[in-house]
Design a protein around this motif. Structure first.
Motif, PDB file in Angstrom:
ATOM      1  N   GLY A 226       0.793  -1.219   0.000  1.00  0.00           N
ATOM      2  CA  GLY A 226       0.000   0.000   0.000  1.00  0.00           C
ATOM      3  C   GLY A 226       0.825   1.268   0.000  1.00  0.00           C
ATOM      4  N   GLY A 227       2.139   1.130   0.172  1.00  0.00           N
ATOM      5  CA  GLY A 227       3.014   2.289   0.186  1.00  0.00           C
ATOM      6  C   GLY A 227       3.294   2.813  -1.210  1.00  0.00           C
ATOM      7  N   ALA A 228       3.623   4.080  -1.279  1.00  0.00           N
ATOM      8  CA  ALA A 228       3.867   4.741  -2.567  1.00  0.00           C
ATOM      9  C   ALA A 228       5.104   4.196  -3.258  1.00  0.00           C
ATOM     10  CB  ALA A 228       4.017   6.240  -2.358  1.00  0.00           C
ATOM     11  N   CYS A 229       4.981   4.070  -4.559  1.00  0.00           N
ATOM     12  CA  CYS A 229       6.087   3.727  -5.447  1.00  0.00           C
ATOM     13  C   CYS A 229       6.023   4.755  -6.575  1.00  0.00           C
ATOM     14  CB  CYS A 229       5.933   2.301  -5.966  1.00  0.00           C
ATOM     15  SG  CYS A 229       7.256   1.782  -7.057  1.00  0.00           S
ATOM     16  N   ASP A 230       6.569   5.946  -6.310  1.00  0.00           N
ATOM     17  CA  ASP A 230       6.433   7.081  -7.217  1.00  0.00           C
ATOM     18  C   ASP A 230       7.795   7.460  -7.790  1.00  0.00           C
ATOM     19  OD1 ASP A 230       3.784   7.126  -6.398  1.00  0.00           O
ATOM     20  OD2 ASP A 230       4.048   8.844  -5.068  1.00  0.00           O
ATOM     21  N   THR A 231       7.859   7.566  -9.108  1.00  0.00           N
ATOM     22  CA  THR A 231       9.077   8.007  -9.774  1.00  0.00           C
ATOM     23  C   THR A 231       8.715   9.020 -10.853  1.00  0.00           C
ATOM     24  OG1 THR A 231       8.925   6.081 -11.221  1.00  0.00           O
ATOM     25  CG2 THR A 231      10.458   5.924  -9.373  1.00  0.00           C
ATOM     26  N   THR A 232       9.625   9.939 -11.080  1.00  0.00           N
ATOM     27  CA  THR A 232       9.467  10.916 -12.153  1.00  0.00           C
ATOM     28  C   THR A 232      10.710  10.856 -13.015  1.00  0.00           C
ATOM     29  OG1 THR A 232       8.160  12.332 -10.699  1.00  0.00           O
ATOM     30  CG2 THR A 232       9.060  13.355 -12.678  1.00  0.00           C
ATOM     31  N   PHE A 233      10.495  10.804 -14.333  1.00  0.00           N
ATOM     32  CA  PHE A 233      11.594  10.673 -15.290  1.00  0.00           C
ATOM     33  C   PHE A 233      11.685  11.895 -16.185  1.00  0.00           C
ATOM     34  CE2 PHE A 233       9.535   6.317 -15.259  1.00  0.00           C
ATOM     35  CZ  PHE A 233      10.319   5.808 -14.250  1.00  0.00           C
ATOM     36  N   ASP A 234      12.889  12.174 -16.621  1.00  0.00           N
ATOM     37  CA  ASP A 234      13.137  13.142 -17.688  1.00  0.00           C
ATOM     38  C   ASP A 234      13.597  12.327 -18.884  1.00  0.00           C
ATOM     39  OD1 ASP A 234      14.309  14.897 -19.538  1.00  0.00           O
ATOM     40  OD2 ASP A 234      15.009  16.260 -17.981  1.00  0.00           O
ATOM     41  N   VAL A 235      12.742  12.266 -19.909  1.00  0.00           N
ATOM     42  CA  VAL A 235      13.049  11.526 -21.133  1.00  0.00           C
ATOM     43  C   VAL A 235      13.114  12.534 -22.270  1.00  0.00           C
ATOM     44  CG1 VAL A 235      12.292   9.705 -22.703  1.00  0.00           C
ATOM     45  CG2 VAL A 235      11.891   9.473 -20.239  1.00  0.00           C
ATOM     46  N   ASP A 236      14.327  12.847 -22.668  1.00  0.00           N
ATOM     47  CA  ASP A 236      14.547  13.818 -23.744  1.00  0.00           C
ATOM     48  C   ASP A 236      13.827  15.138 -23.479  1.00  0.00           C
ATOM     49  OD1 ASP A 236      16.091  11.928 -25.124  1.00  0.00           O
ATOM     50  OD2 ASP A 236      14.320  11.108 -26.120  1.00  0.00           O
ATOM     51  N   GLY A 237      13.842  15.577 -22.231  1.00  0.00           N
ATOM     52  CA  GLY A 237      13.223  16.845 -21.869  1.00  0.00           C
ATOM     53  C   GLY A 237      11.756  16.751 -21.507  1.00  0.00           C
ATOM     54  N   ALA A 238      11.131  15.609 -21.742  1.00  0.00           N
ATOM     55  CA  ALA A 238       9.725  15.408 -21.366  1.00  0.00           C
ATOM     56  C   ALA A 238       9.685  14.791 -19.966  1.00  0.00           C
ATOM     57  CB  ALA A 238       9.027  14.484 -22.359  1.00  0.00           C
ATOM     58  N   ILE A 239       8.908  15.395 -19.080  1.00  0.00           N
ATOM     59  CA  ILE A 239       8.781  14.890 -17.715  1.00  0.00           C
ATOM     60  C   ILE A 239       7.635  13.881 -17.673  1.00  0.00           C
ATOM     61  CG2 ILE A 239       8.330  15.510 -15.310  1.00  0.00           C
ATOM     62  CD1 ILE A 239      11.041  16.494 -16.474  1.00  0.00           C
ATOM     63  N   MET A 240       7.937  12.685 -17.166  1.00  0.00           N
ATOM     64  CA  MET A 240       6.958  11.603 -17.077  1.00  0.00           C
ATOM     65  C   MET A 240       6.835  11.181 -15.624  1.00  0.00           C
ATOM     66  SD  MET A 240       8.337   9.449 -20.359  1.00  0.00           S
ATOM     67  CE  MET A 240       7.050   8.230 -20.242  1.00  0.00           C
ATOM     68  N   GLU A 241       5.624  11.291 -15.084  1.00  0.00           N
ATOM     69  CA  GLU A 241       5.377  10.865 -13.710  1.00  0.00           C
ATOM     70  C   GLU A 241       4.773   9.476 -13.709  1.00  0.00           C
ATOM     71  OE1 GLU A 241       2.973  13.801 -11.782  1.00  0.00           O
ATOM     72  OE2 GLU A 241       4.691  15.118 -11.465  1.00  0.00           O
ATOM     73  N   ASN A 242       5.270   8.644 -12.834  1.00  0.00           N
ATOM     74  CA  ASN A 242       4.761   7.288 -12.686  1.00  0.00           C
ATOM     75  C   ASN A 242       4.414   7.102 -11.218  1.00  0.00           C
ATOM     76  OD1 ASN A 242       4.151   4.611 -12.831  1.00  0.00           O
ATOM     77  ND2 ASN A 242       6.131   3.946 -13.564  1.00  0.00           N
ATOM     78  N   ARG A 243       3.120   7.052 -10.929  1.00  0.00           N
ATOM     79  CA  ARG A 243       2.638   6.907  -9.557  1.00  0.00           C
ATOM     80  C   ARG A 243       2.042   5.511  -9.377  1.00  0.00           C
ATOM     81  NH1 ARG A 243       5.362  10.767  -8.476  1.00  0.00           N
ATOM     82  NH2 ARG A 243       4.759  12.905  -8.855  1.00  0.00           N
ATOM     83  N   GLY A 244       2.348   4.894  -8.248  1.00  0.00           N
ATOM     84  CA  GLY A 244       1.817   3.568  -7.999  1.00  0.00           C
ATOM     85  C   GLY A 244       1.935   3.183  -6.543  1.00  0.00           C
ATOM     86  N   VAL A 245       1.659   1.918  -6.277  1.00  0.00           N
ATOM     87  CA  VAL A 245       1.761   1.364  -4.929  1.00  0.00           C
ATOM     88  C   VAL A 245       2.370  -0.026  -4.987  1.00  0.00           C
ATOM     89  CG1 VAL A 245      -0.218   2.634  -3.967  1.00  0.00           C
ATOM     90  CG2 VAL A 245      -0.565   0.370  -4.950  1.00  0.00           C
ATOM     91  N   TYR A 246       2.910  -0.421  -3.846  1.00  0.00           N
ATOM     92  CA  TYR A 246       3.404  -1.784  -3.695  1.00  0.00           C
ATOM     93  C   TYR A 246       2.244  -2.701  -3.329  1.00  0.00           C
ATOM     94  CZ  TYR A 246       8.121   0.087  -3.682  1.00  0.00           C
ATOM     95  OH  TYR A 246       9.288   0.722  -4.033  1.00  0.00           O
ATOM     96  N   LEU A 247       2.191  -3.847  -3.978  1.00  0.00           N
ATOM     97  CA  LEU A 247       1.171  -4.857  -3.686  1.00  0.00           C
ATOM     98  C   LEU A 247       1.730  -5.993  -2.834  1.00  0.00           C
ATOM     99  CD1 LEU A 247      -0.439  -5.150  -7.233  1.00  0.00           C
ATOM    100  CD2 LEU A 247      -1.294  -3.843  -5.269  1.00  0.00           C
ATOM    101  N   GLU A 248       3.032  -6.271  -3.006  1.00  0.00           N
ATOM    102  CA  GLU A 248       3.681  -7.338  -2.237  1.00  0.00           C
ATOM    103  C   GLU A 248       5.143  -6.952  -2.047  1.00  0.00           C
ATOM    104  OE1 GLU A 248       4.393 -12.200  -2.363  1.00  0.00           O
ATOM    105  OE2 GLU A 248       3.436 -11.213  -4.059  1.00  0.00           O
ATOM    106  N   VAL A 249       5.637  -7.178  -0.836  1.00  0.00           N
ATOM    107  CA  VAL A 249       7.030  -6.892  -0.510  1.00  0.00           C
ATOM    108  C   VAL A 249       7.562  -8.066   0.302  1.00  0.00           C
ATOM    109  CG1 VAL A 249       8.611  -5.366   0.726  1.00  0.00           C
ATOM    110  CG2 VAL A 249       6.645  -4.389  -0.495  1.00  0.00           C
TER     111      VAL A 249
END
Length: 158
Positions: A55-78
């Protein structure tokens, strides 16, 4: 896990990595490490928030050739040092995402002599989404990331 793979929905990458699984797990679960290897260079991670628990956040933001891409999610199993499952189907607080893409299953299997069988599965909701991810370069991209992870982890042990 191999018995429950669906070749129409699941993309799979397996590598033998010259680093211990505990270190690879740390690289996956520590933001200060993850930012160094998580996207194929020259792209980069510009932000990372990991709350490594179900249930914890798994959030990353990328810079791909100048375009910012946000990827938001959660952990289901650890399972420490063995398995991470996370998805962008939900965001923190179990809020449904408007356009989910995949669930990732990453496993770390000790194969001796400080080596690890590293497997990443990208599980998709439809054949179309899996085909789109394959066409985007899943195997090449995740393969490059696995190489970067290995290189980064080896540098930590020196």
């Amino acid at each position: 896990m191999e018995s429950d793979l669906d070749p129409e929905l699941d993309l799979v990458l397996t590598r033998e990595v010259n680093a211990p699984r505990e270190l690879l797990y740390d690289c996956w679960t520590t933001p200060e490490h993850l930012v160094h290897w998580f996207v194929p260079k020259p792209h980069k991670v510009t932000a990372c928030r990991l709350d490594v628990r179900v249930g914890g956040a798994c959030d990353t933001t990328f810079d791909v050739d100048g375009a910012i891409m946000e990827n938001r999610g959660v952990y289901l199993e650890v399972v420490p040092n063995e398995k991470l499952v996370f998805t962008d189907t939900y965001t923190e607080g179990w809020k449904p995402a408007p356009e989910p893409f995949m669930t990732a299953i990453v496993t770390f299997e000790d194969i001796g002599n400080g080596r690890t069988r590293y497997t990443a599965v990208a599980r998709h909701r439809s054949r179309e989404a899996a085909a789109q991810h394959a066409a985007m370069g899943f195997h090449e991209g995740w393969g490059t990331v696995a190489e970067q992870l290995e290189e980064y982890a080896q540098a930590l042990t020196r």
